[in-house]
Design an enzyme around this catalytic site. Sequence first.
Site, mmCIF file in Angstrom:
data_model
loop_
_atom_site.group_PDB
_atom_site.id
_atom_site.type_symbol
_atom_site.label_atom_id
_atom_site.label_comp_id
_atom_site.label_asym_id
_atom_site.label_seq_id
_atom_site.Cartn_x
_atom_site.Cartn_y
_atom_site.Cartn_z
ATOM 1 N N SER A 1 0.855 -1.185 0.000
ATOM 2 C CA SER A 1 0.000 0.000 0.000
ATOM 3 C C SER A 1 0.886 1.228 0.000
ATOM 4 C CB SER A 1 -0.889 0.008 1.247
ATOM 5 O OG SER A 1 -1.572 1.248 1.384
ATOM 6 N N TYR B 1 -2.718 -0.391 10.308
ATOM 7 C CA TYR B 1 -2.543 -0.766 8.904
ATOM 8 C C TYR B 1 -1.230 -0.203 8.362
ATOM 9 C CZ TYR B 1 -3.712 -1.479 3.972
ATOM 10 O OH TYR B 1 -3.699 -1.867 2.656
#
Length: 281
Positions: free
Chosen positions: A139, A152
Amino acid sequence: MADPVSTTRTIIVTGCSSGIGAHCARALKKDGWRVFATVRKQADRGPLEADGIETLVMDYTDTASITALADTVLDRTGGRIDALFNNGAYGQAGAVEDLPAEALRLQFETNVIGWHDLTRRLIPAMRRQGHGRIVQCSSILGIVPYRWRGAYNASKFAIEGLSLTLRMELAGSGIHVSLIEPGPIESRFTANAIPYIEKFIDIEGSVHAAEYRRQMKRLRGESAPARGKLGPDAVYDVLRHALNARVPRPHYIVTSPARKGALLKKLLPAALFYRIIGRLG
């Protein structure tokens, strides 16, 4: 049943119930790959199998299911595996001060440790055959942190470090490791985060309660969507390059917001960059 003489390239794609995983599994099948797609729920197998894709149930937090996946695929292919696309993940939202240790532990079990477990079970087969591709769907939040996404962020920063180290250690083996940093992509990813917020975060008891209420509206689609969002086909475009290029890149940044964030991190003084990023969200 083992298939030792087949020359069709084989790949495992995880997290294929919807979104990036489902799209890439179907696109790979169309491009001639033998695809083994994983889902966490038995009910999600039907649509993929209807498209001729072999599916297996696997949960990154369940070591036995990871072992069974690796063993089953290698048995069916006669010990051959050409590529792995680690994609299955979820995003635990919440201010760092509000995250119980259990939430952080589950985030890492799913997004890091499970990926590592599956990857290292397949590397020996890739070494024996002298080639392989490992592609991690990381990501942009593994490069640029974002408020309210500490768990995250941390899991993706960990995947970046682990994967880049693995890439260096596999140099000369014929096995290549690449990271995809998508940015905003049309999928169920944000909606899938809601149960984890509700499970682990005491919204009304937090000093950030007003912010949580605003974030929950966005996650439920009640506010404007993220700008620059692309479809999962944009991820497949770079996945194809990572799987086929003679020398695949270490990083593939996909969307315009992701590219802008990575560029600003390179160009701006750190204090200024984090001050700007800290206003987003």
